[in-house]
Design an enzyme around this catalytic site. Structure first.
Site, short mmCIF file in Angstrom:
data_model
loop_
_atom_site.label_atom_id
_atom_site.label_comp_id
_atom_site.label_asym_id
_atom_site.label_seq_id
_atom_site.Cartn_x
_atom_site.Cartn_y
_atom_site.Cartn_z
NE ARG A 98 46.10 38.30 40.98
CZ ARG A 98 45.51 38.29 42.18
NH1 ARG A 98 45.36 39.38 42.85
NH2 ARG A 98 45.07 37.15 42.68
CD GLN A 113 42.02 40.94 33.86
OE1 GLN A 113 41.08 40.85 33.08
NE2 GLN A 113 42.28 42.04 34.53
CG ASP A 120 44.87 34.99 38.62
OD1 ASP A 120 45.26 34.08 39.39
OD2 ASP A 120 44.89 36.19 38.94
CB SER A 126 41.44 35.73 39.99
OG SER A 126 42.43 36.71 40.19
CE1 TYR A 149 48.57 37.86 44.26
CE2 TYR A 149 50.21 38.66 42.70
CZ TYR A 149 49.24 37.75 43.04
OH TYR A 149 48.91 36.74 42.18
#
Length: 376
Positions: A122, A127, A130, A133, A230
């Site tokens: 992360r 991004q 991912d 996500s 997380y």
């Protein structure tokens, strides 16, 4: 020329596909050839003709895998199906390394380089790569929509000549990507929304979406946040304080959506049978963590469980219930990853050994399991 293979997903209930017509076109523009297994995109509303129009060849699994340098998947393909794949070829997918540890060993024995997209760090530059996500975003939305469908009343407040319909009260437990999207969706549908999380930093995010934050204020100094943003497991003191707060709050709610997951661990238990019993008959709980053991006592994957008059719902694979959009986003994650490392001279992506993305996602190389997280 680098050959990219896209296989049809065979896992039960999996409707997604690892490439879209859009990403095929972009891979071809990079100089790769793309081969897609016949029918791979049908459940995600992508026809074979669309793949061919984008520049891919469509064929049998054997033809698609022949001489492939990179195999793309949503879930990890069966190692038996990859026999004959060149040594050093990449398998890029959501590989569930903790849940499918033996499969990782089998990839190593095949000599392929397995890259687990759910281990993507992360960090800012990752991004767009991912998958957790992108898929969680859709899961949070779908949890609200399915809860609204199961709830026997309207979500927004309605003032009619026959009387007023009160707005539904929706409580979101766990404010990661899925939780934030659930808040936003429930708010758009007109519900009264509240939310909680173990990470104090999420309080402002909750408020910014127009929801009411429900936080334990009596226990100080517990952030509940680990590496990479997380959540971590809470202390016993915090768990006790949160349970008391949630118990009093949950009894007043019409819909509760739980989203709490800890990578590599069973999902934390957030709602007990006694708390379910305190809710009004006709209330709904959606357990987004049901596939990892569940946040809710008594929840069962892909079943609607009725306890104390409360419906408890949980899909084992929530993004697969929105296959077209989930596939489009997943495919872009894979494209963004491979194109970021594409070496024009080599005509293929090259992963530097010392890159933090490489060390995070690479599970196997040169016949060995190399990821440190699998040796813990």
């Amino acid at each position: 020329m680098t050959k990219i293979a896209v296989l049809r997903e065979v896992a039960a209930g999996e409707t997604r596909v690892a490439a879209s017509a859009e990403t095929v076109k972009k891979f071809v523009a990079l100089g790769a050839s793309v081969s897609v297994e016949k029918g791979a995109g049908l459940t995600a509303s992508v026809s074979d003709a669309e793949y061919e129009a984008a520049g891919a060849s469509v064929g049998t699994a054997a033809a698609v895998l022949k001489d492939a340098d990179i195999v793309l998947g949503v879930q990890g393909p069966d190692p038996k199906a990859l026999k004959g794949l060149s040594k050093g070829a990449w398998v890029v997918a959501g590989l569930d390394p903790f849940g499918q540890r033996k499969r990782v060993d089998d990839y190593a024995k095949l000599g392929v380089e397995a890259l687990a997209m759910e281990f993507m760090p992360r960090i800012t530059r990752a991004q767009s790569m991912d998958i957790l996500s992108s898929q969680s975003n859709l899961s949070g939305y779908k949890a609200v929509i399915d809860s609204a469908g199961a709830y026997g009343r309207a979500f927004p407040m309605m003032m009619t000549a026959a009387g007023t319909v009160q707005a539904a009260r929706v409580f979101i437990m766990g404010v990661g990507v899925a939780g934030l999207q659930a808040i936003a969706t429930a708010r758009r549908l007109g519900a009264q929304v509240s939310a909680t999380d173990v990470r104090s930093a999420t309080k402002e995010q909750i408020e910014s979406l127009g929801a009411k934050p429900i936080f334990v204020e009596s226990v100080a100094g517990i952030e509940g946040e680990g590496a990479g943003g997380y959540a971590t497991e809470m202390s016993e003191e915090y768990q006790k304080a949160q349970a008391e707060l949630v118990s009093s709050h949950i009894a007043k709610q019409d819909i509760v959506i739980t989203t709490a997951l800890i990578p590599g661990r069973a999902a934390p238990r957030l709602i007990s049978d006694a708390q379910i019993a305190s809710m009004k008959p006709g209330s709904v709980i959606f357990d987004l963590a049901v596939a990892q053991g569940g946040n809710v006592e008594g929840s069962k994957a892909d079943e609607v469980v009725l306890k104390h008059g409360v419906k408890i719902i949980g899909h084992s694979n929530t993004p697969a219930h929105l296959p077209a959009d989930a596939s489009a986003l997943f495919a872009r994650n894979l494209l963004n990853f491979l194109s970021a490392f594409w070496d024009k001279e080599a005509g293929r992506p090259v992963l530097p050994d010392d890159d933090e993305i490489t060390t995070a996602i690479r599970l196997t190389k040169d016949g060995k399991v190399v990821n440190e997280r699998l040796f813990g």
